[in-house]
Design a protein around this motif. Structure first.
Motif, PDB file in Angstrom:
ATOM      1  N   GLY A  87       3.732  31.679  13.785  1.00  0.00           N
ATOM      2  CA  GLY A  87       5.082  32.212  13.763  1.00  0.00           C
ATOM      3  C   GLY A  87       5.443  32.922  12.482  1.00  0.00           C
ATOM      4  O   GLY A  87       6.597  32.878  12.039  1.00  0.00           O
ATOM      5  N   VAL A  88       4.461  33.589  11.866  1.00  0.00           N
ATOM      6  CA  VAL A  88       4.722  34.350  10.642  1.00  0.00           C
ATOM      7  C   VAL A  88       4.288  35.793  10.861  1.00  0.00           C
ATOM      8  O   VAL A  88       3.436  36.072  11.716  1.00  0.00           O
ATOM      9  CB  VAL A  88       3.965  33.762   9.420  1.00  0.00           C
ATOM     10  N   PRO A  89       4.851  36.731  10.086  1.00  0.00           N
ATOM     11  CA  PRO A  89       4.421  38.127  10.241  1.00  0.00           C
ATOM     12  C   PRO A  89       2.994  38.320   9.778  1.00  0.00           C
ATOM     13  O   PRO A  89       2.552  37.695   8.806  1.00  0.00           O
ATOM     14  CB  PRO A  89       5.407  38.897   9.351  1.00  0.00           C
ATOM     15  N   ALA A  90       2.270  39.185  10.462  1.00  0.00           N
ATOM     16  CA  ALA A  90       0.874  39.448  10.102  1.00  0.00           C
ATOM     17  C   ALA A  90       0.762  40.426   8.948  1.00  0.00           C
ATOM     18  O   ALA A  90      -0.263  40.466   8.271  1.00  0.00           O
ATOM     19  CB  ALA A  90       0.115  39.991  11.306  1.00  0.00           C
ATOM     20  N   GLY A  91       1.786  41.219   8.697  1.00  0.00           N
ATOM     21  CA  GLY A  91       1.645  42.324   7.761  1.00  0.00           C
ATOM     22  C   GLY A  91       2.156  42.078   6.362  1.00  0.00           C
ATOM     23  O   GLY A  91       2.317  43.017   5.597  1.00  0.00           O
ATOM     24  N   GLY A  92       2.450  40.835   5.995  1.00  0.00           N
ATOM     25  CA  GLY A  92       2.945  40.565   4.649  1.00  0.00           C
ATOM     26  C   GLY A  92       1.928  40.935   3.591  1.00  0.00           C
ATOM     27  O   GLY A  92       0.715  40.883   3.821  1.00  0.00           O
ATOM     28  N   SER A  93       2.405  41.285   2.402  1.00  0.00           N
ATOM     29  CA  SER A  93       1.497  41.780   1.363  1.00  0.00           C
ATOM     30  C   SER A  93       0.491  40.737   0.912  1.00  0.00           C
ATOM     31  O   SER A  93      -0.607  41.068   0.487  1.00  0.00           O
ATOM     32  CB  SER A  93       2.306  42.278   0.165  1.00  0.00           C
ATOM     33  N   GLY A  94       0.837  39.468   1.001  1.00  0.00           N
ATOM     34  CA  GLY A  94      -0.088  38.419   0.593  1.00  0.00           C
ATOM     35  C   GLY A  94      -0.992  37.941   1.698  1.00  0.00           C
ATOM     36  O   GLY A  94      -1.884  37.135   1.471  1.00  0.00           O
ATOM     37  N   GLY A  95      -0.751  38.426   2.928  1.00  0.00           N
ATOM     38  CA  GLY A  95      -1.518  37.979   4.074  1.00  0.00           C
ATOM     39  C   GLY A  95      -0.780  36.880   4.822  1.00  0.00           C
ATOM     40  O   GLY A  95       0.186  36.292   4.328  1.00  0.00           O
ATOM     41  N   PRO A  96      -1.232  36.568   6.038  1.00  0.00           N
ATOM     42  CA  PRO A  96      -0.499  35.613   6.887  1.00  0.00           C
ATOM     43  C   PRO A  96      -0.455  34.192   6.339  1.00  0.00           C
ATOM     44  O   PRO A  96       0.549  33.501   6.498  1.00  0.00           O
ATOM     45  CB  PRO A  96      -1.247  35.678   8.215  1.00  0.00           C
ATOM     46  N   TRP A  97      -1.541  33.732   5.687  1.00  0.00           N
ATOM     47  CA  TRP A  97      -1.509  32.370   5.164  1.00  0.00           C
ATOM     48  C   TRP A  97      -0.556  32.248   3.986  1.00  0.00           C
ATOM     49  O   TRP A  97       0.093  31.209   3.805  1.00  0.00           O
ATOM     50  CB  TRP A  97      -2.912  31.901   4.787  1.00  0.00           C
ATOM     51  N   ALA A  98      -0.433  33.297   3.185  1.00  0.00           N
ATOM     52  CA  ALA A  98       0.551  33.288   2.098  1.00  0.00           C
ATOM     53  C   ALA A  98       1.966  33.206   2.665  1.00  0.00           C
ATOM     54  O   ALA A  98       2.807  32.443   2.158  1.00  0.00           O
ATOM     55  CB  ALA A  98       0.388  34.529   1.231  1.00  0.00           C
ATOM     56  N   SER A  99       2.236  33.988   3.717  1.00  0.00           N
ATOM     57  CA  SER A  99       3.551  33.940   4.350  1.00  0.00           C
ATOM     58  C   SER A  99       3.837  32.559   4.914  1.00  0.00           C
ATOM     59  O   SER A  99       4.963  32.046   4.827  1.00  0.00           O
ATOM     60  CB  SER A  99       3.641  34.993   5.462  1.00  0.00           C
ATOM     61  N   TRP A 100       2.837  31.950   5.488  1.00  0.00           N
ATOM     62  CA  TRP A 100       2.982  30.611   6.073  1.00  0.00           C
ATOM     63  C   TRP A 100       3.283  29.570   4.999  1.00  0.00           C
ATOM     64  O   TRP A 100       4.154  28.718   5.168  1.00  0.00           O
ATOM     65  CB  TRP A 100       1.706  30.287   6.835  1.00  0.00           C
ATOM     66  N   LEU A 101       2.588  29.653   3.864  1.00  0.00           N
ATOM     67  CA  LEU A 101       2.867  28.737   2.763  1.00  0.00           C
ATOM     68  C   LEU A 101       4.250  28.992   2.172  1.00  0.00           C
ATOM     69  O   LEU A 101       4.970  28.048   1.821  1.00  0.00           O
ATOM     70  CB  LEU A 101       1.795  28.874   1.680  1.00  0.00           C
ATOM     71  N   ALA A 122      -2.014  20.386 -14.343  1.00  0.00           N
ATOM     72  CA  ALA A 122      -0.968  19.804 -15.184  1.00  0.00           C
ATOM     73  C   ALA A 122      -0.660  20.713 -16.360  1.00  0.00           C
ATOM     74  O   ALA A 122       0.512  20.964 -16.684  1.00  0.00           O
ATOM     75  CB  ALA A 122      -1.385  18.419 -15.660  1.00  0.00           C
ATOM     76  N   TYR A 123      -1.708  21.231 -17.013  1.00  0.00           N
ATOM     77  CA  TYR A 123      -1.481  22.109 -18.162  1.00  0.00           C
ATOM     78  C   TYR A 123      -0.794  23.402 -17.737  1.00  0.00           C
ATOM     79  O   TYR A 123       0.204  23.821 -18.337  1.00  0.00           O
ATOM     80  CB  TYR A 123      -2.796  22.438 -18.868  1.00  0.00           C
ATOM     81  N   ALA A 124      -1.316  24.054 -16.692  1.00  0.00           N
ATOM     82  CA  ALA A 124      -0.724  25.317 -16.249  1.00  0.00           C
ATOM     83  C   ALA A 124       0.737  25.133 -15.845  1.00  0.00           C
ATOM     84  O   ALA A 124       1.591  25.974 -16.135  1.00  0.00           O
ATOM     85  CB  ALA A 124      -1.527  25.893 -15.089  1.00  0.00           C
ATOM     86  N   SER A 125       1.048  23.999 -15.204  1.00  0.00           N
ATOM     87  CA  SER A 125       2.422  23.765 -14.760  1.00  0.00           C
ATOM     88  C   SER A 125       3.355  23.448 -15.921  1.00  0.00           C
ATOM     89  O   SER A 125       4.577  23.504 -15.764  1.00  0.00           O
ATOM     90  CB  SER A 125       2.468  22.633 -13.730  1.00  0.00           C
ATOM     91  N   SER A 126       2.797  23.127 -17.078  1.00  0.00           N
ATOM     92  CA  SER A 126       3.641  22.933 -18.267  1.00  0.00           C
ATOM     93  C   SER A 126       4.037  24.269 -18.888  1.00  0.00           C
ATOM     94  O   SER A 126       4.972  24.335 -19.683  1.00  0.00           O
ATOM     95  CB  SER A 126       2.898  22.083 -19.310  1.00  0.00           C
ATOM     96  N   VAL A 127       3.329  25.329 -18.505  1.00  0.00           N
ATOM     97  CA  VAL A 127       3.600  26.668 -19.020  1.00  0.00           C
ATOM     98  C   VAL A 127       4.473  27.457 -18.053  1.00  0.00           C
ATOM     99  O   VAL A 127       5.415  28.146 -18.441  1.00  0.00           O
ATOM    100  CB  VAL A 127       2.278  27.424 -19.262  1.00  0.00           C
ATOM    101  N   MET A 128       4.154  27.379 -16.765  1.00  0.00           N
ATOM    102  CA  MET A 128       4.829  28.196 -15.754  1.00  0.00           C
ATOM    103  C   MET A 128       4.939  27.404 -14.465  1.00  0.00           C
ATOM    104  O   MET A 128       4.125  26.505 -14.197  1.00  0.00           O
ATOM    105  CB  MET A 128       4.037  29.488 -15.505  1.00  0.00           C
ATOM    106  N   THR A 129       5.916  27.729 -13.653  1.00  0.00           N
ATOM    107  CA  THR A 129       6.043  27.106 -12.333  1.00  0.00           C
ATOM    108  C   THR A 129       4.969  27.662 -11.414  1.00  0.00           C
ATOM    109  O   THR A 129       4.831  28.874 -11.265  1.00  0.00           O
ATOM    110  CB  THR A 129       7.430  27.384 -11.735  1.00  0.00           C
ATOM    111  N   LEU A 130       4.202  26.782 -10.819  1.00  0.00           N
ATOM    112  CA  LEU A 130       3.186  27.177  -9.845  1.00  0.00           C
ATOM    113  C   LEU A 130       3.812  27.128  -8.455  1.00  0.00           C
ATOM    114  O   LEU A 130       4.393  26.109  -8.061  1.00  0.00           O
ATOM    115  CB  LEU A 130       1.979  26.238  -9.921  1.00  0.00           C
ATOM    116  N   GLU A 131       3.696  28.229  -7.732  1.00  0.00           N
ATOM    117  CA  GLU A 131       4.318  28.361  -6.429  1.00  0.00           C
ATOM    118  C   GLU A 131       3.269  28.288  -5.323  1.00  0.00           C
ATOM    119  O   GLU A 131       2.080  28.561  -5.553  1.00  0.00           O
ATOM    120  CB  GLU A 131       5.066  29.701  -6.329  1.00  0.00           C
ATOM    121  N   PRO A 132       3.680  27.940  -4.093  1.00  0.00           N
ATOM    122  CA  PRO A 132       2.731  27.939  -2.972  1.00  0.00           C
ATOM    123  C   PRO A 132       2.052  29.306  -2.826  1.00  0.00           C
ATOM    124  O   PRO A 132       2.708  30.346  -2.862  1.00  0.00           O
ATOM    125  CB  PRO A 132       3.629  27.641  -1.761  1.00  0.00           C
ATOM    126  N   GLY A 133       0.734  29.269  -2.694  1.00  0.00           N
ATOM    127  CA  GLY A 133      -0.044  30.500  -2.583  1.00  0.00           C
ATOM    128  C   GLY A 133      -0.588  31.008  -3.897  1.00  0.00           C
ATOM    129  O   GLY A 133      -1.419  31.921  -3.909  1.00  0.00           O
TER     130      GLY A 133
END
Length: 292
Positions: free
Chosen positions: A27-41, A226-237
């Motif tokens: 139920g996600v668009p196929a044409g998103g710039s990150g691809g369908p799994w990125a849209s799903w996440l 843990a280290y990377a998340s102390s610098v920046m917010t890690l987002e799905p995808g």
């Protein structure tokens, strides 16, 4: 589960012999710039929702007829770890490791998928392969502890951090288009298990160049998250490249680079110098004009 993308747009679940087209059930668009799994996440889905997918009614494709493309064609961020194996520190004569350097970013647009070509930018500057375990974030992570970090991982895949050995900083030398091959699919975290005990091997044409275990990482996968998340917010995808072991070396026009990681699979790409130019001919802006 193994999650792939066909022809840049169709999400599929991969089994040993077949691929199930799950575009309609996601139920996600196929044409998103990150691809369908990125849209799903991005929509807040994860491992629990995967288990509810109805594969029985999904269209099927034969594995040997399928053309896979990058499973995440444009991640929100590609966070990379420099000098995260001690043997690579020694071979590169580095004085520091990730503990001093921290992490760096690669351009999201540098991603390509299996079967595509790495494009060498220069005729007279060495460009190297670097085989790495890639981590795909599935749940937002900010200031997470190492103990909790793996709970934020959705999947793993194979990644190549292609690198020009020139004078620019890391992000520039590693962000050329085609310099972040990913694939061939995402393997969900529950199927991979412990990311700290995976064999990794990388060939250039017929030469085995890299052979290690992720148990030799300086910052383990949980510590790196843990280290990377102390610098920046890690987002799905978002994708984290965990670092490369010893054995990096030059790649040339016509080479094939193959990376295999235990319990994940094999990623293979080509190399072309079709559009390579001399290093001195690159745009250099005002400095280049003054120097000339």
């Amino acid at each position: 589960m193994r999650l792939a993308v066909l022809d840049d747009r169709i999400p599929v679940v991969v089994t040993d012999d077949e691929m199930y087209d799950v575009l309609d059930v996601l139920g996600v668009p196929a044409g998103g710039s990150g691809g369908p799994w990125a849209s799903w996440l991005d929509a807040g889905n994860g491992l629990d929702q995967l288990r509810d997918l109805d594969l029985a009614s999904s269209p099927r494709h034969r594995r040997d007829d399928a053309r896979l493309t990058a499973p995440l064609s444009r991640p929100g961020k590609i966070v990379a770890a420099p000098v995260n194996y001690l043997d690579h520190k020694v071979e590169m004569s580095e004085q520091k490791t990730i503990a001093e350097y921290g992490v760096f970013l690669k351009a999201p647009g540098s991603v390509i998928g299996p079967g595509q070509d790495v494009e060498l930018p220069y005729t007279d500057q060495r460009t190297d392969q670097e085989g790495e375990l890639a981590v795909v974030i599935g749940r937002r992570a900010r200031h997470v502890t190492a103990d909790d970090a793996l709970g934020h991982v959705f999947a793993y895949t194979c990644g190549l951090d292609i690198t020009v050995r020139s004078t620019e900083d890391r992000s520039t030398r590693k962000s050329f288009d085609t310099f972040a091959p990913l694939g061939p699919w995402l393997v969900t975290a529950d199927e991979v298990g412990d990311p700290g005990d995976l064999d990794l091997r990388c060939w250039v044409s017929e030469e085995l160049r890299q052979s290690t275990s992720t148990s030799d990482l300086i910052y383990s996968v949980p510590e790196l998250i843990a280290y990377a998340s102390s610098v920046m917010t890690l987002e799905p995808g978002d994708v984290i490249l965990t670092g490369t072991p010893a054995g990096v070396g030059p790649i040339h026009d016509g080479d094939r680079v193959r990376l295999e990681i235990e319990r994940i699979g094999a990623l293979e790409v080509g190399v072309t110098a079709e559009h390579a130019v001399p290093y001195r001919s690159r745009p250099q802006g005002r400095v280049g004009s003054l120097a000339g």
